[in-house]
Write an enzyme that holds these catalytic residues in place. Structure first.
Site, PDB file in Angstrom:
ATOM      1  N   ASP A 169      39.223  37.033  41.123  1.00 13.16           N
ATOM      2  CA  ASP A 169      40.219  37.033  40.040  1.00 13.16           C
ATOM      3  C   ASP A 169      41.452  37.851  40.405  1.00 13.16           C
ATOM      4  O   ASP A 169      42.589  37.413  40.192  1.00 13.16           O
ATOM      5  CB  ASP A 169      39.607  37.580  38.757  1.00 13.16           C
ATOM      6  CG  ASP A 169      38.634  36.600  38.107  1.00 13.16           C
ATOM      7  OD1 ASP A 169      38.253  35.613  38.773  1.00 13.16           O
ATOM      8  OD2 ASP A 169      38.259  36.816  36.947  1.00 13.16           O
TER       9      ASP A 169
ATOM     10  N   GLY B 118      38.222  37.717  27.354  1.00 12.84           N
ATOM     11  CA  GLY B 118      36.834  37.286  27.273  1.00 12.84           C
ATOM     12  C   GLY B 118      36.623  35.790  27.367  1.00 12.84           C
ATOM     13  O   GLY B 118      35.545  35.292  27.041  1.00 12.84           O
TER      14      GLY B 118
ATOM     15  N   SER C 216      41.442  40.473  32.586  1.00 11.95           N
ATOM     16  CA  SER C 216      41.308  41.859  33.055  1.00 11.95           C
ATOM     17  C   SER C 216      41.894  42.027  34.455  1.00 11.95           C
ATOM     18  O   SER C 216      42.451  43.077  34.779  1.00 11.95           O
ATOM     19  CB  SER C 216      39.845  42.303  33.036  1.00 11.95           C
ATOM     20  OG  SER C 216      39.076  41.572  33.967  1.00 11.95           O
TER      21      SER C 216
END
Length: 396
Positions: free
Chosen positions: A204, A140, A146
């Protein structure tokens, strides 16, 4: 079906330049962060598949026979198919995660099941596996945790099912996959990201797959070849922020002051392009003056981001603390708190670095000395892993 234990790692990411401007069609430079997520996959023979995520206190086991009964027909439409809400709802039921469970845990389990079923469904029977993932990346914080998670899972399942090669087979050390296999890993990892985030940009997972530095503009991703690994301090102010609200704030300011904000976005774009040029030059023989240019670009971009309204008192404090030690910092990511990066040019006295790091910790921030431009997803022999990583993964 491969039978040996697999150890895989993938890096996180930071945005070097181009935050917020990228939303408006400008160039962003994303770089791999040498804080990594590590995976250990071990075959088992009891008809079960288990997932352990010690960072977020997840430990779950399923009967392979029960998973085999799930309707995975939506995965027959192609090798890589985006999940739709109805299918995710079924997977949520199969995941058997308690309703009061945090969203982070529930989405991590769902992404695991999606990739496990999606990649392994072609096998005669689903494999019985024990999978552990541990990360150096705080979740986060906008550092691609992730994506690194999805990349590790995709690489592991594709390798165990022999959809891609195992570049380390019968050798020690660390190896990387050939380009064609990296493409497969990235495609599947993007689907894991879609389960977790809904509508990710794909940046990402691409950075985590290929490593180094990537240029992103209007959905097009290109790798920068042979970028130097730059030493940095990464600081997490631990101030929570809403990326959605910050993006909306910039858009509002652009509509309100178009003749002021549009040139700011154009200038940020120019900073990204100039940094890209300098990094390309540094790939052959980095020179001291090039680090000075990078420092100037960092200072200018941080001020531009403040002018866009995405700064925060904690980030200004970070910049003031590091400036007192002769260092240059900027926010990275959405802003409004979150993380910042500080360039550590070669030849800096370690005592000065430690003093800056301690001063940031004294502010209540988390701080790591690490590097950017790190290698992408890699497979390791157990012996090549640090003992602390082995211990975190439950190894010897």
């Amino acid at each position: 079906m491969l039978s040996e234990v697999l150890h895989i790692s993938a890096p996180g990411k930071v945005i070097l330049h181009g935050e917020h401007a990228v939303v408006h069609g400008k160039v962003a430079l994303a770089v791999a962060l040498n804080l990594r997520t590590f995976l250990r996959l071990q075959p088992r023979s009891d008809g079960k598949v288990s997932l352990s995520l010690p960072n977020i206190d997840v430990k779950q086991t399923w009967d392979v026979a029960q998973l085999q009964l799930l309707d995975t027909s939506f995965l027959e439409q192609g090798d890589v198919t985006a999940p739709i809400p109805e299918q995710l709802e079924k997977m949520k039921e199969a995941a058997n995660v308690p309703e009061d469970c945090a969203a982070t845990k529930r989405l991590a389990v769902m992404a695991f099941l999606y990739l496990y079923l999606g990649i392994c469904r072609k096998q005669r029977t689903l494999p019985s596996l024990d999978v552990v993932l541990w990360s150096e990346l705080p979740p986060g914080a906008g550092l691609g945790s992730s994506a690194a998670y999805s990349v590790c899972l995709a690489a592991a399942f594709l390798t165990i099912c022999e959809e891609i090669t195992n570049p380390l087979k019968d050798r020690d050390g660390t190896s990387r996959w050939p380009e064609e296999d990296l493409q497969s890993i990235n495609k599947w990892a993007f689907q894991g990201e879609r389960v977790i985030h809904g509508n990710p940009s794909g940046v990402d997972n691409a950075v985590s797959t290929w490593g180094g530095a990537l240029r992103y503009q209007q959905g097009k991703i290109a790798s920068l070849k042979r970028t130097p690994a730059l030493q940095i301090l990464l600081t997490n102010t631990r101030v929570p922020r809403s990326t959605k609200a910050l993006v909306a704030g910039v858009r509002s300011r652009l509509l309100k002051f178009p003749e002021i904000v549009a040139p700011l976005l154009t200038s940020i774009d120019a900073i990204s392009l100039e940094c890209e040029r300098v990094l390309r030059e540094m790939s052959t023989a980095p020179a001291p003056e090039q680090y000075l240019l990078l420092e100037e670009l960092i200072d200018m971009n941080h001020h531009h981001l403040n002018a866009l309204g995405v700064g925060h008192a904690s980030l200004d404090q970070l910049c003031q603390v590091t400036a007192a030690h002769g260092l240059h910092s900027k926010l990275t990511g959405a802003g409004g708190g979150g993380c910042g990066i500080t360039l550590l040019r070669p030849g800096l006295e370690q005592a000065k670095v430690e003093a800056a790091k301690q001063a940031l910790i004294d502010c209540g921030f988390d701080c790591w000395e690490t590097s950017i431009g790190a290698p992408g997803v890699s497979v390791h022999s157990a012996a090549s892993l640090d003992s602390s990583v082995q211990q975190a993964l439950g190894g010897p």
